[in-house]
Write a protein that holds these residues in place. Structure first.
Motif, short mmCIF file in Angstrom:
data_model
loop_
_atom_site.label_atom_id
_atom_site.label_comp_id
_atom_site.label_asym_id
_atom_site.label_seq_id
_atom_site.Cartn_x
_atom_site.Cartn_y
_atom_site.Cartn_z
N MET A 1 27.20 -18.38 -26.81
CA MET A 1 28.15 -17.39 -26.42
C MET A 1 28.18 -17.22 -24.95
SD MET A 1 27.63 -13.15 -26.40
CE MET A 1 28.10 -12.96 -28.15
N ASP A 2 29.53 -17.31 -24.38
CA ASP A 2 29.37 -17.50 -22.99
C ASP A 2 29.03 -15.95 -22.45
OD1 ASP A 2 29.80 -17.78 -20.19
OD2 ASP A 2 32.01 -18.40 -20.58
N ILE A 3 27.76 -15.86 -21.47
CA ILE A 3 27.49 -14.58 -21.01
C ILE A 3 27.50 -14.60 -19.61
CG2 ILE A 3 26.30 -14.06 -23.09
CD1 ILE A 3 23.83 -14.69 -21.57
N ALA A 4 28.31 -15.67 -18.98
CA ALA A 4 28.20 -15.83 -17.49
C ALA A 4 28.40 -14.64 -16.90
CB ALA A 4 29.02 -16.89 -17.13
N ASP A 5 29.47 -13.78 -17.23
CA ASP A 5 29.82 -12.75 -16.76
C ASP A 5 28.78 -11.44 -16.65
OD1 ASP A 5 32.46 -12.92 -15.35
OD2 ASP A 5 33.37 -12.96 -17.43
N MET A 6 28.10 -11.40 -17.91
CA MET A 6 26.96 -10.58 -18.12
C MET A 6 26.02 -10.53 -17.21
SD MET A 6 27.24 -10.43 -22.28
CE MET A 6 28.59 -10.77 -23.25
N VAL A 7 25.71 -11.90 -16.88
CA VAL A 7 24.07 -12.14 -15.92
C VAL A 7 24.64 -12.59 -14.58
CG1 VAL A 7 22.76 -12.67 -18.14
CG2 VAL A 7 24.30 -14.47 -16.70
N GLY A 8 25.90 -12.42 -13.95
CA GLY A 8 26.21 -12.36 -12.63
C GLY A 8 26.56 -14.03 -12.09
N LEU A 9 26.83 -14.62 -13.30
CA LEU A 9 27.13 -15.99 -13.05
C LEU A 9 28.72 -16.38 -13.02
CD1 LEU A 9 24.39 -17.95 -14.93
CD2 LEU A 9 24.53 -17.59 -12.34
N GLY A 10 29.46 -15.61 -13.50
CA GLY A 10 30.81 -15.90 -13.95
C GLY A 10 31.78 -15.52 -12.71
N GLN A 11 32.03 -14.04 -12.45
CA GLN A 11 32.80 -13.86 -11.60
C GLN A 11 32.73 -14.39 -10.19
OE1 GLN A 11 32.22 -9.89 -12.94
NE2 GLN A 11 34.22 -9.59 -13.96
N ILE A 12 31.50 -14.37 -9.80
CA ILE A 12 31.39 -14.89 -8.47
C ILE A 12 31.64 -16.20 -7.95
CG2 ILE A 12 28.93 -15.73 -9.11
CD1 ILE A 12 27.83 -14.51 -6.50
N ALA A 13 31.81 -16.85 -9.04
CA ALA A 13 32.44 -18.30 -8.93
C ALA A 13 33.81 -18.50 -8.83
CB ALA A 13 31.76 -19.09 -10.01
N LEU A 14 34.57 -17.47 -8.69
CA LEU A 14 36.22 -17.48 -8.98
C LEU A 14 36.71 -18.47 -7.62
CD1 LEU A 14 37.10 -14.02 -10.41
CD2 LEU A 14 37.65 -16.18 -11.24
N ASP A 15 36.20 -17.86 -6.63
CA ASP A 15 36.63 -18.60 -5.47
C ASP A 15 36.16 -20.11 -5.11
OD1 ASP A 15 38.45 -16.74 -3.76
OD2 ASP A 15 36.65 -15.56 -4.14
N TYR A 16 35.32 -20.78 -5.90
CA TYR A 16 34.67 -22.06 -5.72
C TYR A 16 35.19 -22.95 -6.71
CZ TYR A 16 31.46 -18.94 -2.88
OH TYR A 16 31.04 -18.33 -2.13
N VAL A 17 34.91 -24.13 -6.25
CA VAL A 17 35.11 -25.52 -7.27
C VAL A 17 33.56 -25.99 -7.22
CG1 VAL A 17 36.14 -27.49 -7.52
CG2 VAL A 17 37.44 -25.87 -6.44
N GLY A 18 33.12 -25.83 -8.65
CA GLY A 18 31.58 -26.10 -9.05
C GLY A 18 31.30 -27.57 -9.33
N TRP A 19 30.56 -28.18 -8.90
CA TRP A 19 29.94 -29.71 -9.48
C TRP A 19 28.77 -29.85 -9.83
CZ3 TRP A 19 34.25 -32.85 -8.93
CH2 TRP A 19 35.41 -32.31 -8.07
N GLY A 20 27.73 -30.32 -9.10
CA GLY A 20 26.33 -30.63 -9.61
C GLY A 20 25.59 -29.53 -9.97
N THR A 21 24.82 -29.25 -10.89
CA THR A 21 24.25 -28.05 -11.49
C THR A 21 23.16 -28.41 -12.22
OG1 THR A 21 24.47 -25.80 -12.36
CG2 THR A 21 25.56 -27.75 -13.44
N PHE A 22 21.91 -27.51 -12.05
CA PHE A 22 20.71 -27.79 -12.71
C PHE A 22 20.05 -26.56 -12.82
CE2 PHE A 22 20.39 -29.65 -8.53
CZ PHE A 22 19.31 -29.00 -7.97
N PHE A 23 19.16 -26.57 -13.86
CA PHE A 23 18.11 -25.44 -14.09
C PHE A 23 16.72 -25.97 -13.58
CE2 PHE A 23 20.60 -24.08 -17.69
CZ PHE A 23 20.86 -22.83 -17.37
N PHE A 24 16.28 -24.98 -12.53
CA PHE A 24 14.89 -25.51 -11.91
C PHE A 24 14.15 -24.12 -11.49
CE2 PHE A 24 16.89 -24.73 -8.32
CZ PHE A 24 16.44 -25.10 -7.20
N ASP A 25 12.74 -24.26 -11.50
CA ASP A 25 12.12 -22.79 -11.16
C ASP A 25 11.65 -23.04 -9.64
OD1 ASP A 25 10.65 -20.62 -10.94
OD2 ASP A 25 9.34 -20.95 -12.78
N PHE A 26 12.62 -22.67 -8.72
CA PHE A 26 12.33 -22.97 -7.57
C PHE A 26 11.12 -21.91 -6.91
CE2 PHE A 26 15.63 -19.73 -6.74
CZ PHE A 26 15.12 -18.99 -5.58
N ASP A 27 10.91 -20.96 -7.46
CA ASP A 27 9.86 -20.12 -7.09
C ASP A 27 8.60 -20.04 -7.79
OD1 ASP A 27 11.23 -18.84 -9.13
OD2 ASP A 27 10.92 -16.82 -8.01
N ASN A 28 8.56 -20.79 -8.96
CA ASN A 28 7.71 -20.86 -9.69
C ASN A 28 7.10 -19.60 -10.28
OD1 ASN A 28 7.17 -23.82 -9.52
ND2 ASN A 28 5.89 -23.69 -7.55
#
Length: 600
Positions: free
Chosen positions: A391-418
């Motif tokens: 299920m595409d839940i991007a809108d529910m968790v803050g990842l979907g609409q925020i990207a409307l003005d952008y063109v996205g490329w490289g992406t990855f999951f990583f725990d930057f704050d451990n």
């Protein structure tokens, strides 16, 4: 947030959520009266939809900064030589790949380049200073340029790269993709590389090749190669003057992927004797209708067989289930991931801690990014074998609409704050040309999404994470690695027309961590495709090694886990391809743990 999520789930249902939201927002976007498109610059409101969707950063966000240390680390890299000639292959690249090619325990770096405009002659191209570059990690946060002695400094219209020990000699070899060519290099004991493209069977495939990724899909112990084909691009001078208006900007015909038929994808089966055989059609994964840019291997249905997901631009994405007999079944539509958007980059990880693998996909402007949450272990019980849904839940968790003005490329999951929750990076950079200087592309800032948990979702903390993330670039490839061995994950970007950007993580190692490497003394020595699960008290985390393809890029073959305040891990479990299971208990934190398939 939780109440809103429940209302949305009830309203849209699983299968129609992403398409309904995307279509509605697209209508609103096209129908509004708005100024000419301009990129979000960080810290300012963009007029229109996204300005009303901003969320204040929470007080408990991590105080981690990313610092530009590119030059201090010894990386001097210039991407693209000359002036763009407004052709699609020039603007799509390039990527980067982290891998320890000399087995000294430190991740080295390969940067892919676009030599210059396609209007140059072959002689001019060969003489371009914009070549692929190899940087050897010397330790202490420093790299040295090892290109000259390596044999990897090719001048090409380069796209992607990926390391893998395909000949099982214990050293990482390299594949590089580009417009018009593939190159396979054999590692000569960590000292130099030999071009074995023709001898291996990868020669003669001349097309627009993009993402490359390795996996042992047929369980024979050696690594096979999947190659994404984009479009059947050809240049005609009369096409250059044509164009279409999209979002208040003119897009030339020669920059529009819809102007060209899609290119098929390739699957090279490793025969184990130094040669490969191309078998995509017979395996059912050639994806001839898809304009493919990225592909990720992962066991999405947890049946012990590695599956394949392909991100396609202006064509349906494709999910192929591994049948275990050398063939794959296309389950894209029944799994609810056959998404017709402009997909570029792919991230694979367990964002919600439910022990199955989810996917983040970056898209073109006004299409939102997607977060496909794997429903295999949802609602408190496991789905029957073979029943795979997302299920595409991007809108529910803050990842979907925020990207409307952008063109996205490289992406990855990583725990930057451990803190024990996988965060998310998404590189942005426009495909629109600057109005005043059309030889340049519009820059954009990138996203650094902090995972605040399943109840609150993600927050873009990039504006609060250092000056380097507030500067816009035309970013493409992105990868991560703990290059300085200090226990937190750093970021590498390739910026079109500029160079590489190495961002050092300052502060992430205040929390505890554990790195796990899966190693075998036999075949597939670097554990590509291994499933690593750790348990700390009632909580678990799972990472599939080699699953994250980003965009044209690769991060090291290891699993990095944030542990928060924990100083020991109750259990580390590694399931190797083929089913060998190794368990270690009561493991001290803040170390690099090597788990061998022979240690069970």
């Amino acid at each position: 947030m939780l109440a809103k999520r429940k209302r949305l789930m009830a309203l849209y249902g699983a299968s129609g959520l992403a398409l309904t939201l995307a279509a509605t927002l697209l209508v609103l976007w096209l129908g509004r009266e708005a100024p000419a498109y301009r990129a979000y610059q960080g810290g300012e409101d963009v007029e229109g939809i996204t300005s009303s969707l901003a969320r204040d950063l929470p007080e408990d966000r991590p105080r981690v900064l990313f610092t530009d240390v590119t030059l201090d680390a010894g990386i001097s890299f210039r991407h693209f030589d000359g002036v763009r000639s407004t052709q699609l292959p020039e603007d799509m690249g390039s990527g980067a790949a982290f891998g320890d090619y000399d087995n000294d325990g430190r991740p080295d770096l390969l940067l892919v380049n676009v030599s210059g405009p396609l209007t140059r002659s072959e002689e001019e191209r060969r003489g371009s200073p914009a070549t692929n570059r190899l940087y050897r990690n010397e330790g202490g946060g420093l790299f040295s340029d090892a290109t000259a002695a390596s044999g990897l400094g090719a001048a090409m219209t380069g796209m992607g790269a990926a390391w893998a020990d395909w000949n099982d000699d214990g050293f990482l070899d390299l594949v590089v993709s580009g417009f018009g060519e593939l190159r396979l290099y054999r590692n000569e004991a960590g000292k130099a590389f030999e071009d074995v493209t023709e001898a291996s069977g990868l020669g003669g495939f001349q097309a627009f090749w993009t993402g490359v990724s390795w996996a042992d899909y047929d369980f024979d112990g050696d690594l096979d190669l999947y190659v994404c084909g984009y479009v059947q691009y050809s240049y005609r001078p009369e096409d250059a003057a044509e164009g279409t208006r999209q979002y208040q900007a003119v897009v030339p015909y020669t920059l529009n992927p819809s102007s060209y038929p899609p290119e098929r994808n390739l699957l090279f089966r490793n025969e184990g004797n130094g040669a490969f055989t191309e078998v995509a059609d017979g395996a059912g994964v050639s994806n001839p209708e898809g304009r493919s840019l990225s592909a990720a291997w992962s066991d999405f249905d947890e049946d012990g067989k590695i599956d394949l997901y392909v991100a396609n631009d202006v064509s349906d994405n494709a999910l192929y289930r591994n049948l275990g007999d050398g063939r794959f079944e296309d389950i894209s539509h029944e799994a609810w991931v056959a998404d017709y958007r402009g997909a570029m980059g792919l991230a694979v990880g367990d964002w919600d801690g439910d022990d199955d693998q989810d996917m983040h996909v970056t898209h073109w402007i006004a299409q939102e990014n997607a977060l496909y949450s794997n429903l295999r272990f949802s609602f408190g019980k496991e789905k029957p074998e073979g029943d795979l849904r997302f299920m595409d839940i991007a809108d529910m968790v803050g990842l979907g609409q925020i990207a409307l003005d952008y063109v996205g490329w490289g992406t990855f999951f990583f725990d930057f704050d451990n803190d024990g929750r996988p965060d998310l990076f998404a590189a942005n950079g426009s495909t629109f040309q600057e109005e005043e200087t059309p030889e340049r592309l519009e820059p954009m800032t990138s996203f650094l999404f902090w995972n605040a948990g399943t109840e609150r979702g993600f927050f873009d903390v990039a504006p609060a994470s250092g000056e380097a993330l507030r500067i816009p670039h035309v970013s493409r490839g992105a990868a991560f690695a703990d290059y300085d061995a200090d226990g937190d994950l750093d970021v590498l970007l390739v910026n079109h027309g500029e160079g590489a950007l190495l961002l050092r993580n300052d502060g992430g190692n205040k929390s505890s961590w554990l790195d796990v490497e899966a190693r075998s003394a036999g075949r597939n020595r670097f554990g590509v495709g291994a499933k690593v699960t750790i348990r700390v008290g009632p909580h678990s985390q799972t990472i599939h090694i080699g699953a994250q393809s980003s965009y044209l890029s690769q991060s090291p073959y290891e699993a990095h886990f944030g542990l928060g305040t924990a100083e020991r891990v109750d259990q580390v479990e590694v399931v190797f391809p083929g089913g060998t299971r190794v368990v270690q208990k009561n493991v001290p934190a803040r170390q690099r743990l090597v788990v061998s398939a022979e240690s069970r």
